[in-house]
Scaffold this active site. Sequence first.
Site, short mmCIF file in Angstrom:
data_model
loop_
_atom_site.label_atom_id
_atom_site.label_comp_id
_atom_site.label_asym_id
_atom_site.label_seq_id
_atom_site.Cartn_x
_atom_site.Cartn_y
_atom_site.Cartn_z
N ALA A 36 0.83 -1.21 0.00
CA ALA A 36 0.00 0.00 0.00
C ALA A 36 0.87 1.26 0.00
O ALA A 36 0.56 2.24 -0.69
CB ALA A 36 -0.93 0.00 1.21
N LYS A 117 19.84 -23.42 -14.35
CA LYS A 117 19.54 -23.05 -15.73
C LYS A 117 18.05 -22.72 -15.81
O LYS A 117 17.21 -23.60 -15.90
CB LYS A 117 19.89 -24.18 -16.70
CG LYS A 117 19.70 -23.81 -18.16
CD LYS A 117 20.11 -24.96 -19.07
CE LYS A 117 19.99 -24.54 -20.53
NZ LYS A 117 18.61 -24.17 -20.90
N ARG A 138 17.83 -12.92 -27.55
CA ARG A 138 18.99 -13.63 -28.08
C ARG A 138 18.89 -13.81 -29.58
O ARG A 138 19.86 -13.68 -30.31
CB ARG A 138 19.12 -15.01 -27.41
CG ARG A 138 20.28 -15.83 -27.95
CD ARG A 138 20.34 -17.21 -27.29
NE ARG A 138 21.46 -17.96 -27.80
CZ ARG A 138 21.44 -18.68 -28.92
NH1 ARG A 138 20.34 -18.75 -29.63
NH2 ARG A 138 22.51 -19.35 -29.32
N GLU A 175 18.25 -13.91 -17.87
CA GLU A 175 17.04 -14.64 -18.25
C GLU A 175 15.81 -13.94 -17.67
O GLU A 175 15.75 -13.67 -16.46
CB GLU A 175 17.11 -16.08 -17.71
CG GLU A 175 16.15 -17.04 -18.37
CD GLU A 175 16.79 -17.73 -19.57
OE1 GLU A 175 17.92 -17.37 -19.92
OE2 GLU A 175 16.15 -18.64 -20.12
N LYS A 292 30.31 -23.07 -15.35
CA LYS A 292 31.20 -22.18 -16.07
C LYS A 292 32.55 -22.14 -15.35
O LYS A 292 32.59 -21.97 -14.13
CB LYS A 292 30.62 -20.76 -16.13
CG LYS A 292 29.27 -20.67 -16.81
CD LYS A 292 28.69 -19.27 -16.69
CE LYS A 292 27.29 -19.19 -17.28
NZ LYS A 292 26.66 -17.86 -17.07
N CYS A 410 3.86 -40.41 -51.06
CA CYS A 410 3.67 -39.18 -50.30
C CYS A 410 2.18 -38.96 -50.04
O CYS A 410 1.37 -39.04 -50.98
CB CYS A 410 4.25 -38.00 -51.08
SG CYS A 410 3.83 -36.38 -50.38
N CYS A 428 10.07 -37.23 -49.82
CA CYS A 428 9.17 -37.23 -50.97
C CYS A 428 9.97 -36.84 -52.20
O CYS A 428 10.68 -35.84 -52.20
CB CYS A 428 8.02 -36.25 -50.74
SG CYS A 428 7.08 -35.88 -52.24
#
Length: 833
Positions: A36, A117, A138, A175, A292, A410, A428
Amino acid sequence: MTASPDPAQRIDALRRRIEDANYRYHVLDEPQMADADYDKLMRELEALERAHPELASADSPTQRVGHLAASRFAEVRHALPMLSLGNAFSEEEVTEFVRRISERLEVKQPLFSAEPKLDGLAISLRYENGEFVQGATRGDGATGEDVSANLRTVKAIPLRLRGEGWPQVLEVRGEVYMPRAAFEAYNAQMRAQGGKVLANPRNGAAGSLRQLDARITAQRPLSFFAYGVGEVSEGALPQTHSAILAQLRAWGFPVSALVEVVQGSDGLLAYYQRIGAARDGLAFDIDGVVYKLDDLAGQREMGFVSRAPRWAIAHKFPAQEQSTTVEAIEIQIGRTGAATPVARLKPVHVAGVIVTNATLHNADQIARLDVRVGDTVIVRRAGDVIPEVAAVVADQRPPGTQAWQMPTQCPVCGSQIVREEGQAVWRCSGELTCPAQRKEAFRHFVSRRAMDVDGLGEKFIEVLVDSGLVKGVADLYLLSVDQLLQLRLISTAESPHAFLREAREHLASGAYAQLETSVVGIGVDLAGERDVPQTWQADLLRAGLPRFDWNRKKIATKWAENLIEAIETSRDTTLERFLFALGIEHVGESTAKALSAWFGDLELIRHLPWPLFKRVPDIGGEVARSLGHFFDQAGNQQAIDDLLQRGVRIGDTHPPSPKLREALSFASVLEDMDIPKVTPVRAQQLAASVDSFAALRTAGADALQQAGVPAPVVAALLQWLDRPENTALANAAQQAMETVLARLPQADALQTGPLDGQTVVITGTLAALTRDAAKQRLEALGAKVAGSVSKKTAFLVAGEEAGSKLDKAQSLGVEIWGEARLLAFLGDHGQQP
């Protein structure tokens, strides 16, 4: 009586208090202000800014509410590519990852930064002098989309950095995600309002960030975690990844509290187990963890392979799985003719999504699993994204099922389905005669990254192909406004009678009578509403439509005129776009770009034997053979001829890259032919003795062995040359090599360029050539073309509607070039458009 506070001072104080509250809530996770009270401060700030518009600021918290919709997102080229990561799915792969780093760096137990991740959308945030100036997705890693307006609505993203000491330019990667609780609350609200719910948090985050109207994004409960940096200039950062994350947190960015520094493979695997055990209780979705190398010097030493770093890897969690029943197995024909079996499933929830279809990949996969209609199967969302059939529950198989067989024809055009020797994929054989392939080929050809025909949607592509007006992509450039109007009326009419009633309003009596005859010709009873074939639209479209003279005063034509204009605009393109638009199997944007950079000329590329394509970095045998197969087809060459004859113009043709002088030789051709036993070492050995394939045959086995070539290699080589098709390919490859070398500039002209070592920036719109084409020409003269202006910029090329880059260049005293000067300079140095 107390004096009223100065509006500027009060606005500044309110902004600081609100941003501090955002920082404590989103970064420190230590909220110290009631909702508030927060809302009260925000309302006061909004009122003051309305009363004093001269005090408005782009970094104000009020700017997070969103602005009016854009028509499309602008492209943003990343200064440093946003690379993807290699994946590990087992402990052995993680151990091997650590072993490679240990051996390369000669460190027994390297330190790693380990982090969750997140399952969201990767973005890049650009700050200049501490202020947020641009945010991008990205995209393909090299080029993303400008979603700055939407990112401003995400409260977890600072609009101005805290503290001090930030670089002049700081690009932060991270992210955008939607917390689970916020996702559930949003969906509950939508259900109560009768609105559209989101499928899952990941799709919710990605879809919210790509809204053209930022006001919609502002209503979505998005958050953000930083996980690294991109471009950094005029400033220093710590020399370990973990310290960089700590610095980013101090500057106001949220960083996951689950980031840890661990040692060696044991530390990584223990972290994986801890995060996996806690996964279901986390506030956000993750699909694995990322490791990393913590030391930045070690990262530089390890380098990159293809589009991924050698110093980082994603350790994925097992995909979520559910069981369901296979109701049918059908074949889908892709734009390259690939026949992919797809399982139609009894609907089932997998990882928050209702799955009704799952890929079976290919016939070999079906045979390995022995998937049959009626089977109970385990469905997995591979990578938590793509549904696939992972296994068959054999003990639940009903009686009477039959093993599945690949159809011989096909399902779309009836052509034979074939499989090349050694290939897993069936195709095909109808190629461009197959409507399924034509439709996919058209969709790809007109797409934004290809020829960029704005306004030609998927549904209307289907109408165009079904009508028979376009049988190849070059037919796009023969379309008229009248034809488009005619197709639209037919494709949107509820019945042939409704179509004729509409047509009567817009046609002369003679043309209407001709149309009525065509409708009767497909078996429609015009006396009533009966006896109308369900396929009347397709039948009429295929019947060979007459060209009518529409009354333009009575029918809306603007959309058709705009589409024709977009088609006309697409005639002017670049070589890399044109190559990508052809839809050659395995040739994506990066490969098309490399082909353009290395060979520079469509006429050269389309006539090269496939082995020479392997001289381009990152093009291996599979891609090279795919290129060769495509250009070997007479129909494909005719399609290219048709496009050129109908006015498609490639504006950035240039000589082959000077790098080919060192890359091409008789030894390289020998190596690239994939001759059994002819390794690179043997190719060099053979090339030292003879200089052509004809000389190889003439020399004979004894002479080659006397030159030191082992007998098994000589035997394999001569046996390979005994096949006429191999001899023809070898001779063509050598001749093409000589042609390419002859087209290269003289060596003494390649020593330096007039812009060697200089940094150039391009801004605004150029009339005579695209910015990409200008960039390529400047780079050919030795320049480095950058995305931002700095003191190191040699000159700025300013086109029409140049923006802030021009202002900054002028403030720094950077030399400004207009388009006329650029064109004159390019012309003086052999790079004219």
